[in-house]
Design a protein around this motif. Structure first.
Motif, PDB file in Angstrom:
ATOM      1  N   GLN B  84       1.038  -1.155  -0.128  1.00  0.00           N
ATOM      2  CA  GLN B  84      -0.073  -0.013  -0.144  1.00  0.00           C
ATOM      3  C   GLN B  84       0.902   1.247  -0.003  1.00  0.00           C
ATOM      4  O   GLN B  84       1.709   1.337   0.855  1.00  0.00           O
ATOM      5  CB  GLN B  84      -0.797   0.081   1.264  1.00  0.00           C
ATOM      6  CG  GLN B  84      -1.790   1.143   1.321  1.00  0.00           C
ATOM      7  CD  GLN B  84      -2.802   1.015   2.353  1.00  0.00           C
ATOM      8  OE1 GLN B  84      -3.528  -0.156   2.746  1.00  0.00           O
ATOM      9  NE2 GLN B  84      -3.083   1.907   3.369  1.00  0.00           N
ATOM     10  N   SER B  85       0.753   2.135  -0.882  1.00  0.00           N
ATOM     11  CA  SER B  85       1.484   3.612  -0.969  1.00  0.00           C
ATOM     12  C   SER B  85       0.994   4.413  -0.064  1.00  0.00           C
ATOM     13  O   SER B  85       1.668   5.528   0.128  1.00  0.00           O
ATOM     14  CB  SER B  85       1.475   3.810  -2.172  1.00  0.00           C
ATOM     15  OG  SER B  85       0.123   4.218  -2.803  1.00  0.00           O
ATOM     16  N   VAL B  86      -0.249   4.338   0.582  1.00  0.00           N
ATOM     17  CA  VAL B  86      -0.798   5.416   1.440  1.00  0.00           C
ATOM     18  C   VAL B  86      -1.099   4.655   2.554  1.00  0.00           C
ATOM     19  O   VAL B  86      -1.888   3.556   2.457  1.00  0.00           O
ATOM     20  CB  VAL B  86      -1.859   6.299   0.881  1.00  0.00           C
ATOM     21  CG1 VAL B  86      -2.522   7.473   1.796  1.00  0.00           C
ATOM     22  CG2 VAL B  86      -1.321   7.008  -0.398  1.00  0.00           C
ATOM     23  N   ALA B  87      -1.201   5.095   3.881  1.00  0.00           N
ATOM     24  CA  ALA B  87      -1.538   4.493   5.225  1.00  0.00           C
ATOM     25  C   ALA B  87      -2.980   4.404   5.352  1.00  0.00           C
ATOM     26  O   ALA B  87      -3.484   5.241   4.741  1.00  0.00           O
ATOM     27  CB  ALA B  87      -0.778   5.187   6.187  1.00  0.00           C
ATOM     28  N   LEU B  95      -2.897   0.519  -3.749  1.00  0.00           N
ATOM     29  CA  LEU B  95      -2.607  -1.018  -3.753  1.00  0.00           C
ATOM     30  C   LEU B  95      -2.098  -1.502  -4.577  1.00  0.00           C
ATOM     31  O   LEU B  95      -2.466  -1.439  -5.724  1.00  0.00           O
ATOM     32  CB  LEU B  95      -3.645  -1.673  -2.906  1.00  0.00           C
ATOM     33  CG  LEU B  95      -4.832  -0.843  -1.806  1.00  0.00           C
ATOM     34  CD1 LEU B  95      -5.682  -1.926  -1.278  1.00  0.00           C
ATOM     35  CD2 LEU B  95      -3.886  -0.207  -0.644  1.00  0.00           C
ATOM     36  N   LYS B  96      -1.177  -2.382  -4.405  1.00  0.00           N
ATOM     37  CA  LYS B  96      -0.432  -3.400  -5.440  1.00  0.00           C
ATOM     38  C   LYS B  96      -0.585  -4.681  -4.877  1.00  0.00           C
ATOM     39  O   LYS B  96      -0.165  -5.164  -3.791  1.00  0.00           O
ATOM     40  CB  LYS B  96       0.972  -2.861  -5.556  1.00  0.00           C
ATOM     41  CG  LYS B  96       1.701  -3.912  -6.726  1.00  0.00           C
ATOM     42  CD  LYS B  96       0.978  -3.315  -8.159  1.00  0.00           C
ATOM     43  CE  LYS B  96       2.112  -3.735  -9.130  1.00  0.00           C
ATOM     44  NZ  LYS B  96       1.746  -5.227  -9.332  1.00  0.00           N
ATOM     45  N   PRO B  97      -1.503  -5.473  -5.807  1.00  0.00           N
ATOM     46  CA  PRO B  97      -1.636  -6.999  -5.506  1.00  0.00           C
ATOM     47  C   PRO B  97      -0.247  -7.622  -5.442  1.00  0.00           C
ATOM     48  O   PRO B  97       0.502  -7.394  -6.384  1.00  0.00           O
ATOM     49  CB  PRO B  97      -2.821  -7.367  -6.432  1.00  0.00           C
ATOM     50  CG  PRO B  97      -3.189  -6.101  -6.813  1.00  0.00           C
ATOM     51  CD  PRO B  97      -2.346  -5.073  -6.931  1.00  0.00           C
ATOM     52  N   VAL B 103      -1.261  -4.427 -12.868  1.00  0.00           N
ATOM     53  CA  VAL B 103      -2.605  -4.450 -12.270  1.00  0.00           C
ATOM     54  C   VAL B 103      -2.361  -3.413 -11.110  1.00  0.00           C
ATOM     55  O   VAL B 103      -1.327  -3.468 -10.212  1.00  0.00           O
ATOM     56  CB  VAL B 103      -3.154  -5.711 -11.508  1.00  0.00           C
ATOM     57  CG1 VAL B 103      -2.174  -6.405 -10.522  1.00  0.00           C
ATOM     58  CG2 VAL B 103      -4.626  -5.765 -10.787  1.00  0.00           C
ATOM     59  N   GLU B 104      -3.487  -2.649 -10.736  1.00  0.00           N
ATOM     60  CA  GLU B 104      -3.309  -1.819  -9.444  1.00  0.00           C
ATOM     61  C   GLU B 104      -4.541  -1.595  -9.089  1.00  0.00           C
ATOM     62  O   GLU B 104      -5.822  -1.809  -9.668  1.00  0.00           O
ATOM     63  CB  GLU B 104      -2.720  -0.432  -9.848  1.00  0.00           C
ATOM     64  CG  GLU B 104      -3.401   0.367 -10.935  1.00  0.00           C
ATOM     65  CD  GLU B 104      -2.787   1.723 -11.549  1.00  0.00           C
ATOM     66  OE1 GLU B 104      -1.597   1.771 -10.780  1.00  0.00           O
ATOM     67  OE2 GLU B 104      -3.444   2.332 -12.052  1.00  0.00           O
ATOM     68  N   VAL B 105      -4.995  -1.300  -7.560  1.00  0.00           N
ATOM     69  CA  VAL B 105      -6.159  -1.078  -6.996  1.00  0.00           C
ATOM     70  C   VAL B 105      -6.069   0.269  -6.438  1.00  0.00           C
ATOM     71  O   VAL B 105      -4.914   0.710  -5.900  1.00  0.00           O
ATOM     72  CB  VAL B 105      -6.094  -2.265  -6.018  1.00  0.00           C
ATOM     73  CG1 VAL B 105      -7.628  -1.933  -5.037  1.00  0.00           C
ATOM     74  CG2 VAL B 105      -6.245  -3.648  -6.471  1.00  0.00           C
ATOM     75  N   SER B 106      -7.152   0.878  -6.468  1.00  0.00           N
ATOM     76  CA  SER B 106      -7.361   2.156  -5.831  1.00  0.00           C
ATOM     77  C   SER B 106      -8.631   2.290  -4.973  1.00  0.00           C
ATOM     78  O   SER B 106      -9.527   1.746  -5.167  1.00  0.00           O
ATOM     79  CB  SER B 106      -7.408   3.395  -6.850  1.00  0.00           C
ATOM     80  OG  SER B 106      -8.401   3.319  -7.517  1.00  0.00           O
ATOM     81  N   MET B 183      -9.842  -2.225  -9.228  1.00  0.00           N
ATOM     82  CA  MET B 183      -9.071  -2.862  -9.769  1.00  0.00           C
ATOM     83  C   MET B 183      -8.833  -2.876 -11.260  1.00  0.00           C
ATOM     84  O   MET B 183      -9.832  -3.255 -11.674  1.00  0.00           O
ATOM     85  CB  MET B 183      -9.000  -4.338  -9.239  1.00  0.00           C
ATOM     86  CG  MET B 183      -7.408  -5.056  -9.567  1.00  0.00           C
ATOM     87  SD  MET B 183      -7.459  -6.669  -8.620  1.00  0.00           S
ATOM     88  CE  MET B 183      -8.873  -7.481  -9.145  1.00  0.00           C
ATOM     89  N   LEU B 184      -7.771  -2.365 -11.902  1.00  0.00           N
ATOM     90  CA  LEU B 184      -7.754  -2.293 -13.147  1.00  0.00           C
ATOM     91  C   LEU B 184      -6.368  -2.713 -13.876  1.00  0.00           C
ATOM     92  O   LEU B 184      -5.226  -2.652 -13.023  1.00  0.00           O
ATOM     93  CB  LEU B 184      -7.786  -0.756 -13.663  1.00  0.00           C
ATOM     94  CG  LEU B 184      -7.542  -0.222 -15.181  1.00  0.00           C
ATOM     95  CD1 LEU B 184      -8.442  -0.928 -16.073  1.00  0.00           C
ATOM     96  CD2 LEU B 184      -7.659   0.990 -15.275  1.00  0.00           C
TER      97      LEU B 184
END
Lengths: 393, 210
Positions: B84-87, B95-97, B103-106, B183-184
């Motif tokens: 996770q890049s932000v707490a 987020l990165k699975p 793939v990335e998740v926001s 998720m994209l």
């Protein structure tokens, strides 16, 4: 008596200013303004209609198809000002300075004071809110409708240095140097009311490249007119420091969390929030009570038990604020206005009005003046009657 | 009217420049006019004397005040291996699975309905080059994921063409706003992370603010 033809202009202007025709014209204009303002409330909401028709000097009309806005009618402030000066002039010109007219002098003084009080309220009254949760300590008030761009140095562990840029500057200024900070704010966009949506690739390109707003699309909406809603403002601002860009940010009162940047070792936060006024004292909500009439859902009483702490004055005390018992402290009046969040949130309306006593004083003056005039007139009538009866007998 | 006594001159307090004492009367009248003009100027000045300026205040740090009407924020549990890049606790996170590939998740929270389901679904479909749909079709595409914060509506889209892209989005109304979990990425890694994505959504909950 001097003829009008020989009277100087100043004298004629004085006669016109003190004339009864001006009084009647002003009263007629006020009646028209009341009707126009009532009709405009449907379209603009009550607060905007009052600002446009009652509290302004001129009423403007937006010319369709152009950016022109032309004055078409005197506003309530102008009519009230002319009526006040007319009352003062009429009183000074016509009333004899004698004991028999003392009552009328007092009545007129009361009326003039009432108008003066309304001007003072319009100029100086500030209404804000204090939303407070049970157990929470708050040392600031929030405007229910105005916002500010808050730039805060949060580096120091003991305190924050907060710089508030009012919305009026955000809306009309392109470049805003924030004195006391290394930053200059370049305003790229100001939206009075906006819709915020997640950004997709098919959206138009955005200049926002920092913070939460990089993933958000902004779409302008018409300003809200309902009194129980507020506009969702949005600004796009480029932050410059020493001539260098520190990024372009989207700030909105719809994005709650402040966004932060670090400059020369100091941490700064940026946010668009309800305009705040900090107090030299604090209030802690100890208990909120919401009583209903037995067996019904009809509210009987709302009250907030708060602890007032003013360390500079060495003052620590509990105060009960209820619907009819405001807390008056340090020039502010705290009223119990609303509540929420399952009776865990109390919202106090806070009014600062240095002229709050003026309407009460003017009512006393008008009532007292009428009584005095009645007493003096009655005394004269009784003396005349005695003199008549004495002459006949 | 009481007749004047011998030697007594009655004077009316009205302006008459022909009176021998006209200068005195004129002076009194000018004083009265000046008072009226001064009163008018005072009112004008009072009406326009408030100006908006940048304010500065030094504020002692306190525990962060809760947003009006809410003393809670959104939290979640990261699936194993995800980064996770932000707490956690901040409104927006990336987020990165723990799968190979793009793939990335926001996670994003926006105020209010943020456009509503149909408008957002058609925007996402447009992003993948898919045609827009109507209210009747959206119901058949919607799956429901239950979480501790409430029910999420979940949509799964795959683009067409040679290089396919896949998007899985879950959205729900929480705490007066709308939370989007999106998720994209490429079809294969998104498919591999799908079950963990659903676990992430199921674990979303509301916590009291500090």
């Amino acid at each position: 008596m001097s003829s009008l033809r020989t009277k100087p202009f100043a004298a004629r202007a004085w006669d016109a200013l003190a004339s009864l025709k001006v009084s009647i014209t002003c009263l007629a204009l006020l009646m028209v303004l009341v009707v126009l303002c009532t009709l405009a409330q449907v379209r603009m909401g009550s607060l905007a209609a009052v600002d446009a028709y009652v509290r302004s000097f001129l009423v403007f009309w937006d010319v369709p198809g152009t950016a022109l806005s032309v004055p078409v009618f005197p506003g309530g402030a102008l009519v009230g000002l002319v009526l006040t000066v007319n009352l003062v002039a009429a009183q000074l010109k016509r009333l004899e300075l004698s004991a028999r007219k003392a009552g009328l002098w007092v009545v007129h003084a009361g009326l003039i004071l009432l108008f003066a009080g309304e001007f003072a309220s319009a100029a100086f009254q500030v209404e804000m809110q204090l939303p407070i949760q049970v157990g929470e300590t708050v040392d600031h008030l929030e405007s229910p409708r105005d916002v500010e761009l808050a730039l805060a140095d949060t580096t120091d562990p003991g305190h924050d240095d907060v710089y508030g840029v009012p919305e009026s500057l955000l809306a009309r200024n392109r470049s805003i140097p924030v004195t006391g900070t290394p930053f200059v704010l370049e305003m790229l966009r100001y939206s009075r009311n906006a819709d915020l949506r997640p950004r997709v690739l098919t959206d138009p390109p955005s200049s926002v490249d920092m913070g939460t707003g990089a993933g958000v699309t902004v779409r302008d909406l018409p300003p809200v007119t309902a009194d129980d809603r507020i506009d969702q403002r949005a600004v796009v601002v480029e932050v410059l420091a020493g001539g260098q860009s520190r990024g372009t940010w989207l700030l909105s009162n719809g994005l709650d969390a402040p966004q932060s940047l670090i400059h020369e070792g100091r941490t700064w936060t940026l946010s668009l929030r309800a305009r705040r006024r900090y107090l030299p004292y604090s209030l802690t909500l100890e208990k909120f009570s919401h009583d209903l009439y037995p067996g019904t859902d009809i509210p009987k009483n709302f009250s907030s038990l708060v602890h007032l702490s003013n360390r500079a004055q060495g003052e620590e005390r509990d105060v009960l604020i209820s619907m009819n018992q405001p807390l008056r402290y340090a020039g502010n009046a705290f009223y119990q206005a609303s509540f929420g969040d399952g009776d865990k949130l109390s919202i106090l309306q806070v009014v600062e009005n240095p002229g709050w006593l003026i309407p009460y004083i003017s009512c006393v003056l008008v009532g007292g003046g009428l009584l005095l005039h009645f007493a003096l007139s009655l005394g004269r009538a009784l003396r005349r009657r005695r003199a008549t009866v004495g002459g006949l007998t | 009217m009481v007749p004047a006594k011998m030697g007594m001159v009655r004077r009316e307090t009205t302006l008459d420049f022909r009176e021998p004492s006209g200068l005195r009367i004129l002076s009194r009248d000018v004083t009265r006019r000046s008072l009226a003009v001064a009163a008018a100027l005072f009112f004008l000045a009072a009406a326009g004397c408030r100006r908006d300026e940048i304010t500065h205040v030094r504020v002692a740090k306190r525990a962060p005040a809760a947003p009006q009407g809410s003393a809670r924020s959104i939290a979640w549990t990261l699936p194993e291996g995800w980064t996770q890049s932000v707490a956690s606790g901040v409104r927006t996170a990336s987020l990165k699975p723990a799968v190979a590939g793009h793939v990335e998740v926001s996670l994003t929270v926006l105020p209010g309905m943020a456009g509503g389901d149909l408008a957002n679904v058609n925007r996402w479909r447009g992003q993948l080059g898919l045609s827009a749909i109507d209210d009747a079709a959206i119901a058949s595409l919607r799956a429901t994921v239950q979480s501790k914060a409430g029910a999420f509506a979940m949509y799964d889209f795959t683009s067409e063409g040679q290089k396919k892209r896949r998007m899985i989005v879950a959205l729900a109304a929480i705490e007066g706003g709308t939370l989007f979990v999106k998720m994209l990425g490429d079809v294969a890694p998104v498919g591999a992370a799908r079950q963990e994505f659903i676990s992430l959504v199921e674990g979303i909950h509301v916590v009291a603010a500090n």
